[in-house]
Design a protein around this motif. Structure first.
Motif, PDB file in Angstrom:
ATOM      1  N   THR A  98     -14.287  53.147  38.659  1.00 47.05           N
ATOM      2  CA  THR A  98     -13.174  52.335  39.128  1.00 47.05           C
ATOM      3  C   THR A  98     -12.443  51.810  37.895  1.00 47.05           C
ATOM      4  OG1 THR A  98     -14.494  51.671  41.029  1.00 47.05           O
ATOM      5  CG2 THR A  98     -12.549  50.340  40.534  1.00 47.05           C
ATOM      6  N   PRO A  99     -11.124  52.021  37.797  1.00 44.08           N
ATOM      7  CA  PRO A  99     -10.385  51.523  36.633  1.00 44.08           C
ATOM      8  C   PRO A  99     -10.533  50.000  36.504  1.00 44.08           C
ATOM      9  CG  PRO A  99      -9.008  53.002  37.928  1.00 44.08           C
ATOM     10  CD  PRO A  99     -10.255  52.749  38.718  1.00 44.08           C
ATOM     11  N   VAL A 100     -10.539  49.517  35.280  1.00 48.15           N
ATOM     12  CA  VAL A 100     -10.723  48.090  35.025  1.00 48.15           C
ATOM     13  C   VAL A 100      -9.665  47.270  35.760  1.00 48.15           C
ATOM     14  CG1 VAL A 100     -10.718  46.291  33.251  1.00 48.15           C
ATOM     15  CG2 VAL A 100     -11.883  48.459  32.823  1.00 48.15           C
ATOM     16  N   ARG A 101      -8.422  47.739  35.767  1.00 49.04           N
ATOM     17  CA  ARG A 101      -7.364  46.957  36.441  1.00 49.04           C
ATOM     18  C   ARG A 101      -7.671  46.824  37.932  1.00 49.04           C
ATOM     19  NH1 ARG A 101      -4.096  51.841  35.948  1.00 49.04           N
ATOM     20  NH2 ARG A 101      -3.780  51.288  33.808  1.00 49.04           N
ATOM     21  N   GLU A 102      -8.303  47.863  38.531  1.00 55.00           N
ATOM     22  CA  GLU A 102      -8.664  47.801  39.939  1.00 55.00           C
ATOM     23  C   GLU A 102      -9.843  46.847  40.138  1.00 55.00           C
ATOM     24  OE1 GLU A 102      -8.357  48.758  44.049  1.00 55.00           O
ATOM     25  OE2 GLU A 102      -6.975  48.811  42.361  1.00 55.00           O
ATOM     26  N   VAL A 103     -10.793  46.856  39.201  1.00 56.17           N
ATOM     27  CA  VAL A 103     -11.924  45.924  39.254  1.00 56.17           C
ATOM     28  C   VAL A 103     -11.396  44.489  39.241  1.00 56.17           C
ATOM     29  CG1 VAL A 103     -13.910  45.053  37.951  1.00 56.17           C
ATOM     30  CG2 VAL A 103     -13.577  47.517  38.199  1.00 56.17           C
ATOM     31  N   VAL A 104     -10.438  44.214  38.354  1.00 52.27           N
ATOM     32  CA  VAL A 104      -9.866  42.873  38.249  1.00 52.27           C
ATOM     33  C   VAL A 104      -9.089  42.540  39.519  1.00 52.27           C
ATOM     34  CG1 VAL A 104      -8.211  41.436  36.986  1.00 52.27           C
ATOM     35  CG2 VAL A 104      -9.791  42.922  35.730  1.00 52.27           C
ATOM     36  N   ARG A 105      -8.284  43.484  40.013  1.00 56.41           N
ATOM     37  CA  ARG A 105      -7.490  43.236  41.216  1.00 56.41           C
ATOM     38  C   ARG A 105      -8.385  42.893  42.401  1.00 56.41           C
ATOM     39  NH1 ARG A 105      -5.749  45.238  45.732  1.00 56.41           N
ATOM     40  NH2 ARG A 105      -6.855  47.202  45.555  1.00 56.41           N
ATOM     41  N   LEU A 106      -9.455  43.663  42.596  1.00 58.23           N
ATOM     42  CA  LEU A 106     -10.370  43.407  43.713  1.00 58.23           C
ATOM     43  C   LEU A 106     -11.082  42.056  43.549  1.00 58.23           C
ATOM     44  CD1 LEU A 106     -11.839  46.998  44.141  1.00 58.23           C
ATOM     45  CD2 LEU A 106     -10.245  45.819  45.677  1.00 58.23           C
ATOM     46  N   PHE A 107     -11.441  41.734  42.306  1.00 52.07           N
ATOM     47  CA  PHE A 107     -12.101  40.454  42.030  1.00 52.07           C
ATOM     48  C   PHE A 107     -11.162  39.295  42.365  1.00 52.07           C
ATOM     49  CE2 PHE A 107     -13.461  37.195  38.787  1.00 52.07           C
ATOM     50  CZ  PHE A 107     -14.675  36.883  39.383  1.00 52.07           C
ATOM     51  N   LEU A 108      -9.899  39.392  41.940  1.00 55.34           N
ATOM     52  CA  LEU A 108      -8.934  38.332  42.238  1.00 55.34           C
ATOM     53  C   LEU A 108      -8.613  38.282  43.723  1.00 55.34           C
ATOM     54  CD1 LEU A 108      -6.512  38.612  39.182  1.00 55.34           C
ATOM     55  CD2 LEU A 108      -8.221  36.835  39.625  1.00 55.34           C
ATOM     56  N   GLN A 109      -8.626  39.424  44.368  1.00 50.84           N
ATOM     57  CA  GLN A 109      -8.394  39.488  45.810  1.00 50.84           C
ATOM     58  C   GLN A 109      -9.491  38.712  46.539  1.00 50.84           C
ATOM     59  OE1 GLN A 109      -8.667  43.430  47.756  1.00 50.84           O
ATOM     60  NE2 GLN A 109      -6.431  43.343  47.734  1.00 50.84           N
ATOM     61  N   GLU A 110     -10.710  38.885  46.067  1.00 49.66           N
ATOM     62  CA  GLU A 110     -11.864  38.223  46.674  1.00 49.66           C
ATOM     63  C   GLU A 110     -11.891  36.730  46.361  1.00 49.66           C
ATOM     64  OE1 GLU A 110     -16.417  38.228  45.328  1.00 49.66           O
ATOM     65  OE2 GLU A 110     -15.705  40.196  45.954  1.00 49.66           O
ATOM     66  N   ARG A 111     -11.576  36.359  45.108  1.00 51.51           N
ATOM     67  CA  ARG A 111     -11.710  34.985  44.645  1.00 51.51           C
ATOM     68  C   ARG A 111     -10.461  34.132  44.825  1.00 51.51           C
ATOM     69  NH1 ARG A 111     -15.425  33.890  40.253  1.00 51.51           N
ATOM     70  NH2 ARG A 111     -14.353  31.910  40.370  1.00 51.51           N
ATOM     71  N   GLY A 112      -9.303  34.763  44.870  1.00 51.20           N
ATOM     72  CA  GLY A 112      -8.050  33.999  44.900  1.00 51.20           C
ATOM     73  C   GLY A 112      -7.514  33.795  43.501  1.00 51.20           C
ATOM     74  N   GLU A 113      -8.311  33.146  42.631  1.00 49.12           N
ATOM     75  CA  GLU A 113      -7.963  33.015  41.222  1.00 49.12           C
ATOM     76  C   GLU A 113      -9.240  32.902  40.416  1.00 49.12           C
ATOM     77  OE1 GLU A 113      -5.382  29.578  40.886  1.00 49.12           O
ATOM     78  OE2 GLU A 113      -7.077  28.265  40.495  1.00 49.12           O
ATOM     79  N   ALA A 114      -9.123  33.206  39.119  1.00 52.85           N
ATOM     80  CA  ALA A 114     -10.310  33.175  38.258  1.00 52.85           C
ATOM     81  C   ALA A 114      -9.869  32.941  36.823  1.00 52.85           C
ATOM     82  CB  ALA A 114     -11.078  34.499  38.359  1.00 52.85           C
ATOM     83  N   THR A 115     -10.789  32.384  36.035  1.00 50.15           N
ATOM     84  CA  THR A 115     -10.512  32.150  34.619  1.00 50.15           C
ATOM     85  C   THR A 115     -10.700  33.451  33.842  1.00 50.15           C
ATOM     86  OG1 THR A 115     -12.801  31.623  34.060  1.00 50.15           O
ATOM     87  CG2 THR A 115     -11.393  29.783  34.797  1.00 50.15           C
ATOM     88  N   THR A 116     -10.175  33.454  32.637  1.00 49.82           N
ATOM     89  CA  THR A 116     -10.336  34.626  31.772  1.00 49.82           C
ATOM     90  C   THR A 116     -11.816  34.946  31.603  1.00 49.82           C
ATOM     91  OG1 THR A 116      -8.335  33.996  30.571  1.00 49.82           O
ATOM     92  CG2 THR A 116      -9.817  35.563  29.484  1.00 49.82           C
TER      93      THR A 116
END
Length: 169
Positions: A98-116
């Motif tokens: 899974t591309p890193v940008r997709e990993v980040v997108r799915l993580f933000l989708q799940e969390r709403g927002e996240a720190t660096t």
């Protein structure tokens, strides 16, 4: 006051004023030289970031191609000999990263927002095969591209439209 004393003071002040002018001019010239160095350094940093991004993309494409070639060379039904990572497994048993940008997108989708830091830790867990520390600079690029938004310093979320689309589904 004595006229000679005042004339002497004036003479000394003229000398001090001339020395101060020389110091001020030297300071201005040093400042201009440093501003030029900063501008050059910024340009060099921009070039280095673009080169690093291009290198990462080339590495990703090369890795994907190598993975496909290895999968084609293996007997049917055999699992890929590449390093196992989380991702999709296709019908040939090859792990599709899974591309890193997709990993980040799915993580933000799940969390709403996240720190660096939270995003980097998640990428490190989801993609142990990549240098997760490179994710921080990538986040800034993704903000510029409109893929994600910066809520506040060091905190990221999905753009409003994409977040709304997720809530509707």
């Amino acid at each position: 006051m004595n006229i000679d004393t005042i004339a002497d003071w004036k003479s000394q002040l003229e000398i001090l004023s001339a020395e101060d002018d020389v110091h001020a001019q030297a300071a201005v010239e040093r400042l201009q030289a440093l501003e030029l160095q900063v501008k050059v350094a910024r340009n060099e940093a921009d070039v280095a970031v673009r080169m690093a991004s291009s290198s990462r993309k080339a590495l990703e494409k090369t890795s994907e191609r190598l993975e496909r070639m290895l999968a084609a060379a293996q007997p049917e039904g055999a699992l890929s000999s590449t390093v196992p990572v989380r991702g999709n497994v296709n019908e040939s048993g090859v792990v599709r990263r899974t591309p890193v940008r997709e990993v980040v997108r799915l993580f933000l989708q799940e969390r709403g927002e996240a720190t660096t830091r939270e995003i980097i830790e998640h990428v490190r867990d989801a993609r142990p095969d990549v240098n997760a520390e490179n994710t921080g600079p990538e986040l800034t690029g993704w903000v510029k591209e409109g893929r994600i938004m910066r809520s506040r310093l060091g905190v990221y979320r999905l753009p409003m439209q994409e977040a709304a689309d997720v809530k509707q589904s």
